[in-house]
Design an enzyme around this catalytic site. Sequence first.
Site, PDB file in Angstrom:
ATOM      1  CB  VAL A   1       6.921   9.311  14.290  1.00 45.22           C
ATOM      2  CG1 VAL A   1       6.294   9.752  15.633  1.00 45.22           C
ATOM      3  CG2 VAL A   1       8.393   8.855  14.909  1.00 45.22           C
TER       4      VAL A   1
ATOM      5  CB  THR B   1      -0.652  -0.132   1.336  1.00 43.70           C
ATOM      6  OG1 THR B   1      -1.758  -1.108   1.307  1.00 43.70           O
ATOM      7  CG2 THR B   1      -1.804   1.248   1.220  1.00 43.70           C
TER       8      THR B   1
ATOM      9  CE  LYS C   1       2.870   5.207  14.916  1.00 43.35           C
ATOM     10  NZ  LYS C   1       1.622   5.463  14.612  1.00 43.35           N
TER      11      LYS C   1
END
Length: 428
Positions: free
Chosen positions: A133, A14, A205
């Site tokens: 992130v 994707t 993250k």
Amino acid sequence: MSVDVPVALLGYGTVGCAVARLLADSAEDIERATGHRLRLVRALVRDVDKEREFQPEDGVLTTDFALIRDDESVAVVAEVMGGLTPTGDHILGLLRAGKPVVTANKQLLARRSTELFAAAAEAGVQLRFEASVCAAIPVIKVLRESLVVTNVHRVLGIVNGTTNFILTRMESGASYEEALAEAQRLGYAEADPTEDVSGADAAAKMAILASVAFGSRVELDDVAYEGIDQIRPEHVEAARSLDSVVRLVGTATLVDGAVDVRVGPALVGRHHPLASVEGPFNAVMLHGDAIREIMLEGPGAGGLETASAVVADMVSVLGTTGTGFLQGDACWRSLPTLPPGDLPAPFYVRIAVDDRPGVLAHVAERFADEGVSIAQLSQQVQNGSAALDVVTHTAPSGRVAAALDAIASLPEVHARPEALRVISERGV
């Protein structure tokens, strides 16, 4: 005069398709801004014949990693395949071969960043990671470049769009299961949502953000995290009664030269900026000496959003040389981790108890024994049982945990109480 720049991808799912489409559709914009025309020449895949949303030119797709690593004409490689293996070894191979790498792989960076940045520094090439992130939100660039002398000491983040969507839908009356099913239907959640709802995605993250913000390596094992899978409608209702909302919030805090990084559901006051972040959006608040407070908000997930950050990093690589300070490893020191339980915060606590005289006194006594004072208390009674909703004043989390252990041992208490941090102060 335009310079032809061959580039390659690891992965063509994707995000990879979105990167390829952006490179094609925005070629003239990139060329006007940089003088470079980026041309996709290779993309590593498992199956060359698989049907794809955006089909590249003939000969681009390959199953042979060596064709990318050993092609001296390839100027930069973007890793969008995800996973830990063989991805980590592929990136190391590229860096050691002298190729700059752009990656969106948060889990890999949160586990192997020391090794990866060492390889980049040794080879004198860049490793960029904005897309790892918050996708299209340029928080890494802001931290590393715009705020390099601001002494950032606190980072607050809603950094997972899946969980934020679920919690927002629960505010509208959906159950956790209903909200998760809707998130999956809309493509905000994977078929297996474990990494998101457990807090692991947000934890990775926050490890990256803390490392960049504080200049000291924070890895996934350093982050205490929990997810939203135990959040129920009664938590959402309790938050509403306290003029708050429930959000999955990551915090990274620098306290007296030590670092604390954690992720968990929290009660966020309605007047706090993070309370207005709804649906699949992300937001990061930065607190520092020179800036007081900055908040960056935007879409934090999706193929196109991530692809835009990947392409921006590729362009940045081509616009600079060597590793340099801004392009090299952001970590320049080694700070200790704050001992567990030392970070102070106010807490919301829900306690299921028998509805009988003396219970409130016993609960208050256990809090007092640990030096935790109560700021607010309410009670809901139903069928001979009661739920106590308690908000504490700011106290070290270890003392709150000790109080909850003591409360759990009371015979009139049904189970160990649940505690959520309270975020109401802006922290400026």
